[in-house]
Design a protein around this motif. Structure first.
Motif, short mmCIF file in Angstrom:
data_model
loop_
_atom_site.label_atom_id
_atom_site.label_comp_id
_atom_site.label_asym_id
_atom_site.label_seq_id
_atom_site.Cartn_x
_atom_site.Cartn_y
_atom_site.Cartn_z
N ILE A 83 0.83 -1.21 0.00
CA ILE A 83 0.00 0.00 0.00
C ILE A 83 0.87 1.26 0.00
CG2 ILE A 83 -1.73 1.31 1.31
CD1 ILE A 83 -2.74 -1.39 2.39
N ALA A 84 1.98 1.25 0.76
CA ALA A 84 2.80 2.46 0.96
C ALA A 84 3.57 2.87 -0.29
CB ALA A 84 3.77 2.24 2.12
N PHE A 85 4.04 1.91 -1.07
CA PHE A 85 4.89 2.24 -2.22
C PHE A 85 4.20 3.16 -3.23
CE2 PHE A 85 8.41 -1.24 -2.21
CZ PHE A 85 8.83 -0.77 -0.97
N PRO A 86 2.99 2.84 -3.71
CA PRO A 86 2.36 3.75 -4.69
C PRO A 86 2.01 5.12 -4.10
CG PRO A 86 0.87 1.95 -4.08
CD PRO A 86 2.21 1.60 -3.53
N ILE A 87 1.63 5.13 -2.81
CA ILE A 87 1.32 6.42 -2.17
C ILE A 87 2.59 7.26 -2.07
CG2 ILE A 87 0.50 7.55 -0.06
CD1 ILE A 87 -1.25 5.09 0.45
N GLY A 88 3.69 6.64 -1.64
CA GLY A 88 4.97 7.34 -1.56
C GLY A 88 5.43 7.84 -2.91
N TYR A 89 5.20 7.05 -3.95
CA TYR A 89 5.60 7.43 -5.30
C TYR A 89 4.85 8.70 -5.74
CZ TYR A 89 6.50 7.04 -10.32
OH TYR A 89 6.88 7.31 -11.62
N LEU A 90 3.55 8.74 -5.49
CA LEU A 90 2.74 9.90 -5.88
C LEU A 90 3.14 11.15 -5.10
CD1 LEU A 90 -0.79 8.23 -6.16
CD2 LEU A 90 0.63 9.05 -8.04
N ILE A 91 3.33 11.00 -3.79
CA ILE A 91 3.66 12.16 -2.95
C ILE A 91 5.01 12.75 -3.34
CG2 ILE A 91 4.23 12.90 -0.60
CD1 ILE A 91 2.13 10.89 0.40
N MET A 92 6.03 11.92 -3.44
CA MET A 92 7.37 12.43 -3.72
C MET A 92 7.53 12.86 -5.18
SD MET A 92 8.30 12.55 -0.80
CE MET A 92 9.74 13.52 -1.25
N GLY A 93 6.79 12.22 -6.08
CA GLY A 93 6.81 12.67 -7.47
C GLY A 93 6.26 14.08 -7.58
N ASN A 94 5.20 14.37 -6.82
CA ASN A 94 4.61 15.70 -6.81
C ASN A 94 5.57 16.72 -6.21
OD1 ASN A 94 2.24 17.46 -7.16
ND2 ASN A 94 2.30 17.57 -4.94
N TRP A 95 6.29 16.32 -5.13
CA TRP A 95 7.25 17.24 -4.49
C TRP A 95 8.40 17.57 -5.43
CZ3 TRP A 95 12.45 16.53 -2.80
CH2 TRP A 95 12.95 17.58 -2.03
N LEU A 96 8.89 16.59 -6.15
CA LEU A 96 10.01 16.80 -7.06
C LEU A 96 9.64 17.73 -8.22
CD1 LEU A 96 11.55 13.21 -7.25
CD2 LEU A 96 12.62 15.23 -6.24
N GLU A 97 8.35 17.81 -8.52
CA GLU A 97 7.91 18.67 -9.63
C GLU A 97 8.24 20.13 -9.36
OE1 GLU A 97 6.50 18.19 -12.63
OE2 GLU A 97 6.79 16.03 -12.41
N SER A 98 8.44 20.52 -8.08
CA SER A 98 8.74 21.92 -7.77
C SER A 98 10.14 22.31 -8.21
CB SER A 98 8.57 22.18 -6.26
OG SER A 98 9.50 21.41 -5.50
N PHE A 99 11.01 21.32 -8.50
CA PHE A 99 12.36 21.60 -8.98
C PHE A 99 12.40 21.49 -10.50
CE2 PHE A 99 12.98 20.28 -4.63
CZ PHE A 99 14.05 21.03 -4.19
N ALA A 100 13.01 22.49 -11.13
CA ALA A 100 13.18 22.42 -12.58
C ALA A 100 14.20 21.35 -12.95
CB ALA A 100 13.61 23.78 -13.13
N TYR A 101 15.17 21.10 -12.04
CA TYR A 101 16.20 20.09 -12.23
C TYR A 101 16.14 19.16 -11.03
CZ TYR A 101 17.69 23.50 -15.67
OH TYR A 101 17.71 24.37 -16.72
N ARG A 102 15.89 17.89 -11.28
CA ARG A 102 15.60 16.98 -10.17
C ARG A 102 16.07 15.57 -10.50
NH1 ARG A 102 10.93 18.87 -12.57
NH2 ARG A 102 9.80 17.38 -13.87
N ILE A 103 16.13 14.77 -9.45
CA ILE A 103 16.45 13.36 -9.62
C ILE A 103 15.22 12.61 -10.11
CG2 ILE A 103 18.19 13.41 -7.78
CD1 ILE A 103 16.09 12.05 -5.96
N SER A 104 15.42 11.40 -10.55
CA SER A 104 14.30 10.52 -10.90
C SER A 104 14.06 9.57 -9.74
CB SER A 104 14.62 9.72 -12.16
OG SER A 104 14.85 10.59 -13.26
N LEU A 105 12.81 9.21 -9.54
CA LEU A 105 12.50 8.23 -8.50
C LEU A 105 13.06 6.88 -8.92
CD1 LEU A 105 8.84 9.24 -7.61
CD2 LEU A 105 10.86 9.51 -6.17
N GLN A 106 13.90 6.30 -8.06
CA GLN A 106 14.57 5.04 -8.37
C GLN A 106 14.00 3.91 -7.52
OE1 GLN A 106 16.73 4.82 -10.80
NE2 GLN A 106 16.92 7.02 -11.19
N TRP A 107 14.14 2.70 -7.99
CA TRP A 107 13.60 1.54 -7.28
C TRP A 107 14.22 1.39 -5.89
CZ3 TRP A 107 16.94 -2.18 -5.54
CH2 TRP A 107 18.21 -2.21 -6.13
#
Length: 788
Positions: free
Chosen positions: A728-752
């Motif tokens: 349950i936690a993995f997809p929720i974490g993916y959505l939350i942190m993906g949204n946070w990273l959007e605030s950076f014009a230059y950012r890392i990619s979410l890795q496994w």
């Protein structure tokens, strides 16, 4: 009756020591985190709300079409404030303020004492708009004269060691624009809750006199603040302000609007000219984290209370046979919860008092534990909600036993009860895993920001202000610097590369410029020869500025983003117009002159070292100490009485991410706390599971069950819980942190591995929590339990 209940609660706490201490520790840790977050959130929400007119205090902002988007700035025309008062009836007061700017930094001296300070300039009505307490002086007259200066209490102590009897004294200010003798007209107390601090306040009339270009409506320098009347309609005010602005400045697509001043700190980000959630997203985030951490602690209480139900069911049966009502039993069990919460709150308050200095060091705040009505109400609300959240389900569950079954020792758990208990534990670990994922992503993004190639070399470069006698002897000073042992190169720029580019213009034109390119805005820096070499910027085409070419004083160097935006092919040697014709002599590779929240924009360099600004010196690696000592000696030769203050360019760069760094540190602590509390709950559950199944384990061992079999029997429940939580936690974490990273014009990619690390840590911590109890289980002596 109350004394009887308290005695009974005390005996239960003494009887069930493990659950008592697990709950006490868990609730205390949860309340500590909640209190720290509460203090932090309260301080964040109160920043800039110190003004008596806070409800009606607004700031005028400017929307400017910029390269297919809208750029929002706080800089407004210098005469706007005075025009608004006379032209718009809804405006009660309006003042122009020039906030602290490094370009106006100077040395303030009284006798032999000298300090560096960055002044602020303000209209006479400044103290009618903003609320500051005056120690000495009349706030209504402190800015009447150009020679008047108001200083903060801290500045007065630095200069005079006192705040008494210094009104009317003369102090000197050394700066390129505002050097002179000034008379102290007032001493004010700084506002600790202000987002912008200033120590010295000059008259705005002085600023207009020394910088007359600000009087032109085409210029944008100061900020404009308004007090609106109570019945003012904001949309109407915005329309009238823009109309007034357009009558003064024609042929522009810029518009003006107002935003409540105290909202700018939390809602200071803009998207296409519209305020959006800025820092407020972190306030909400940590509010949710506080609730979750406290919720995890409450879940421990629920699970442990219901887990020991079999040991209390005879107590319930006897009480019910003797006439006890279910309501009275519920009151008793909620009373246990309230007493335990009260003890935990007391422990949490003591711990919070001890932790606040370290917490202040991390957050950069000055929080303290002072009991006032708001804090008392907050503590009462937190403890009451915690008591009810933690105690309501156990009270409902325990008081619902059937007396006959309870006296017979029959305890039947329905599927719904088991699902609720498992669900609560799963919820604990979902939150813990999400927080762990968040910490991992935030840490790696901040690390990426710190280590990203910016297109220039920021290491081993120091910067300091070009002021005092350096202005008149600049060339000589730079020449001596370049010949100093330990110095690699030296140059100058007007502005800062740490998000402080102070110049932006749309007044640049070129041959073949299309109609849709008329709104193209360019950031630029005024620099000296050698700046590109000092920063080790990469020349893509052409060459750098050189004093060997006399015409380079009117030359220009663009970055690649600018050449792309202009659509120029083979740019070297071509001419553009920017306050006269300028020849393109070079193109540098794109570099980050703003934070990584922003994409690289069109940019150019031009030669101009007449204004105040910063001198940059690159130091040989390994020779920092000697080089800085040598630089200071040369500096003192030119500015004998001025202190030498410098900053490393990489430190200046990191300041842009101060808030994000603090968030990253706090996230680590709170994620660790959530995991610890969850593991405490697992430990307690494991202890009760071993105790309740001890006879079963003894029989299994007698029948030949191995230690591995016992481990498998006890661990299956917990392993299943962790797997469900991870799923349950993995997809929720993916959505939350993906949204946070959007605030950076230059950012890392979410890795496994961000997620693998969180899952692995959850398993390790869970096994650590239950290992001791499993070890006790495999050490059970069958003979002891079979005798019973």
């Amino acid at each position: 009756m109350i004394g009887h209940h308290l005695l009974f609660i005390y005996r239960n706490f003494k009887r069930f020591k493990i659950s008592f201490f697990v709950n006490l520790i868990g609730l205390s840790i949860g309340l500590i985190c909640t209190l720290l977050i509460y203090f932090w959130i309260r301080d964040e929400l109160n920043i800039d709300k110190f003004n008596d007119n806070d409800t009606y205090l607004y700031q005028v902002l400017r929307n400017e079409p910029l390269n297919n988007t809208v750029n929002t700035e706080e800089y407004t025309p210098g005469l706007l404030a005075r025009a608004l008062v006379s032209s718009i009836p809804e405006v009660e007061h309006a003042v122009a303020v020039v906030p602290p700017n490094i370009s106006y930094k100077g040395a303030l001296s009284a006798g032999t004492t000298k300090i560096f300070t960055t002044p602020q300039f303000a209209d006479q009505g400044f103290f009618d708009v903003f609320t500051y307490e005056f120690i000495e002086g009349d706030k209504n007259s402190v800015l009447l004269h150009k020679s008047a200066i108001s200083i903060s209490e801290e500045t007065a102590y630095k200069l005079f060691k006192t705040t008494k009897n210094i009104i009317g004294k003369t102090i000197a200010f050394e700066n390129e624009y505002f050097a002179g003798q000034y008379i102290i007209s007032g001493i004010f107390k700084s506002q600790p809750s202000a987002s912008t601090k200033f120590d010295v306040l000059f008259s705005y009339e002085l600023f207009l006199e020394k910088r007359p270009e600000v009087k032109e409506w085409s210029n944008g320098g100061p900020s404009t603040f308004l007090i609106l009347k109570k019945d003012a309609d904001i949309q109407s005010v915005n329309h009238k302000i823009t109309e007034l602005f357009l009558t003064k400045r024609q042929n522009t697509k810029e518009t003006l609007f107002v935003q409540r001043f105290s909202e700018r700190y939390l809602y200071g980000s803009y998207e296409n000219g519209v305020p959006i959630v800025g820092r407020m997203v972190y306030v909400r985030l940590f509010g949710v984290i506080a609730l979750f951490i406290l919720g995890i602690a409450c879940i421990n209480f629920m699970n442990l209370s219901t887990a020991k139900a079999s040991r209390r069911m005879k107590e319930v049966g006897i009480k019910k046979v003797l006439g006890a009502k279910r309501g009275a039993l519920m009151v008793q069990y909620i009373g246990e919860s309230m007493l335990l919460t009260a003890i935990s709150l007391f422990v949490a308050l003591l711990a919070t008092e001890l932790l606040l200095p370290q917490f202040n060091s991390i957050t950069g705040k000055s929080l303290s534990l002072h009991f006032d009505l708001k804090l008392v109400l907050a503590l009462f609300s937190i403890s009451l909600l915690t008591s009810l959240a933690a105690g309501s389900y156990p009270a409902f569950y325990l008081s619902g036993f059937n007396p006959a079954n309870a006296l017979k020792g029959k305890l039947s758990s329905t599927k719904s009860e088991l699902l609720i208990r498992k669900g609560l534990v799963v919820f604990q670990f979902i939150i813990s895993i999400i927080l762990t994922i968040s910490v991992s992503v935030i840490y790696n993004q901040i690390k990426f920001v710190k280590n990203k190639n910016l297109g220039y070399e920021k290491d081993n470069v120091i910067s300091f202000a070009k002021q005092g006698k350096l202005d008149k002897n600049f060339k000589s000073f730079i020449s001596q610097l370049k010949n100093t042992p330990g110095v690699v190169d030296a140059s100058y720029m007007y502005g800062s590369l740490a998000g402080g580019i102070s110049s932006r213009s749309g007044g640049l034109s070129w041959e073949g410029q299309a109609l849709d390119q008329k709104n193209t805005k360019f950031d630029y820096l005024d620099v000296d020869f050698g700046l590109i070499e000092t920063l080790n910027l990469k020349i893509e085409q052409g060459r750098s500025f050189s004093p060997e070419f006399g015409s380079d004083t009117s030359a220009i160097i663009f970055n690649k983003a600018a050449i792309k935006a202009m659509g120029i092919k083979n740019p070297i040697g071509k001419t553009v117009n920017f306050y006269g014709n300028r020849q393109i002599i070079g193109v540098v590779d794109d570099f980050h002159f703003e934070s990584l929240f922003e994409k690289v924009k069109p940019f150019f360099f031009k030669i101009d070292y007449e204004n105040g600004g910063n001198i940059l010196v690159r130091i040989k690696r390994g020779s920092e100490k000697i080089a800085i000592e040598n630089i200071e000696k040369i500096y003192k030769e030119f500015n004998e009485n001025l202190p030498f203050e410098y900053k490393f360019l990489d430190d200046d760069y990191q300041v842009q991410y101060t808030f994000e760094n603090k968030i990253a540190i706090l996230s680590r602590y709170f994620a660790g706390t959530a995991i610890i509390i969850s593991c405490l709950g697992l430990f307690g559950l494991a202890a009760f599971m071993v105790e309740r199944r001890s006879k079963e384990i003894a029989i299994r061992k007698t029948l030949g069950c191995s230690d591995l079999g016992v481990i498998s029997l006890l661990s299956t429940f917990f392993v299943r819980i962790i797997f469900i939580a991870i799923f349950i936690a993995f997809p929720i974490g993916y959505l939350i942190m993906g949204n946070w990273l959007e605030s950076f014009a230059y950012r890392i990619s979410l890795q496994w591995w961000h997620f693998a690390f969180a899952g692995f840590l959850a398993f390790v911590m869970a096994w650590t929590a239950i290992a001791s109890q499993i070890f006790i289980a495999i050490r059970i002596n069958p003979v002891k339990y079979l005798k019973e």
